[in-house]
Write an enzyme that holds these catalytic residues in place. Structure first.
Site, mmCIF file in Angstrom:
data_model
loop_
_atom_site.group_PDB
_atom_site.id
_atom_site.type_symbol
_atom_site.label_atom_id
_atom_site.label_comp_id
_atom_site.label_asym_id
_atom_site.label_seq_id
_atom_site.Cartn_x
_atom_site.Cartn_y
_atom_site.Cartn_z
ATOM 1 C CB SER A 126 -18.608 -15.010 -9.627
ATOM 2 O OG SER A 126 -17.290 -14.910 -10.123
ATOM 3 C CG HIS A 178 -18.357 -10.775 -12.260
ATOM 4 N ND1 HIS A 178 -18.256 -10.043 -11.082
ATOM 5 C CD2 HIS A 178 -17.877 -12.001 -11.964
ATOM 6 C CE1 HIS A 178 -17.740 -10.808 -10.136
ATOM 7 N NE2 HIS A 178 -17.499 -11.996 -10.658
#
Length: 232
Positions: A126, A178
């Site tokens: 991610s 992230h």
């Protein structure tokens, strides 16, 4: 060369083969983690700050991109990469897309090293996936008058915003990874630029964003080492 074979090879060459290859690699790694635990791929590869700081295991800025904690984690990231990766790879080209993916993931893991609580373990593609989101979002600046691009940018921006907000309340999500990934994608998307549209990218801005990427990585590395007492 047989015509059908040549056509197949051309289709593969022009298709999103980097996206498929990345999914294949993380699939093989996922299977090895659970079928061959003696290899200890997960303990040796996740982002784990103490081992980076004390034992100089700097490969941990890269290897977490291909490791996942459980089937759901692997499946969700693979699906997102499959659908989004194809679109971004088609725009940026194979080599640029690979650079965006890996370097965004590296900066995401650098943010994890620097800003997560000491001793936290993190992994997952991610960080790199948020990077390719960022690389797409930067296109909104260069294609202000393209309604199709603008519509997709708004959708991606909403998804990123919701994901970041959700990550604040879910302690299992590496929110810093992230954040670092998407910042990396925004910077690198501008630095690398589109292969068929170089004229709209200022060379000065490209240089500045490239230098800023290196600067942020350096700051994260130094801050993380300081957190673990390796710097005065």
């Amino acid at each position: 060369m047989n015509f059908d074979l040549k056509r197949t090879l051309n289709q593969w060459k022009n298709g999103p083969y980097i996206t498929y290859t990345l999914i294949a690699i993380q699939t093989v790694v996922f299977l090895l983690v659970y079928l061959a635990p003696s290899l200890q791929l997960q303990p040796k590869g996740v982002m784990y700050g103490p081992y980076v700081a004390f034992f100089h295991q700097y490969w941990r800025f890269v290897t977490p991109i291909f490791l996942h904690f459980g089937l759901a984690h692997y499946a969700i990231n693979s699906l997102v990469l499959y659908f989004i990766g194809q679109q971004v790879e088609a725009l940026y080209g194979h080599v640029r897309f690979l650079a965006l993916y890996l370097l965004s993931g590296i900066l995401g893991n650098a943010f994890s090293f620097a800003f997560n609580t000491a001793g936290i373990q993190s992994a997952g593609s991610s960080t790199a996936i948020f990077g390719i989101f960022g690389a797409f979002l930067i296109l909104g600046i260069y294609f202000r008058h393209n309604p199709a691009i603008q519509g997709m940018v708004r959708q991606f921006a909403l998804f990123v915003l919701l994901s970041l907000v959700f990550g604040i309340f879910d302690q299992s999500i590496d929110i810093w990874g992230h954040v670092g990934g998407i910042i990396g994608g925004l910077l690198l998307g501008n630095t690398i630029a589109l292969p068929k549209n170089p004229g709209n990218y200022s060379i000065h801005t490209r240089i500045i964003t490239g230098v800023l990427y290196v600067f942020l990585f350096g700051i994260c590395l130094l801050y993380g080492l300081k957190k673990y007492g390796m710097l005065v």
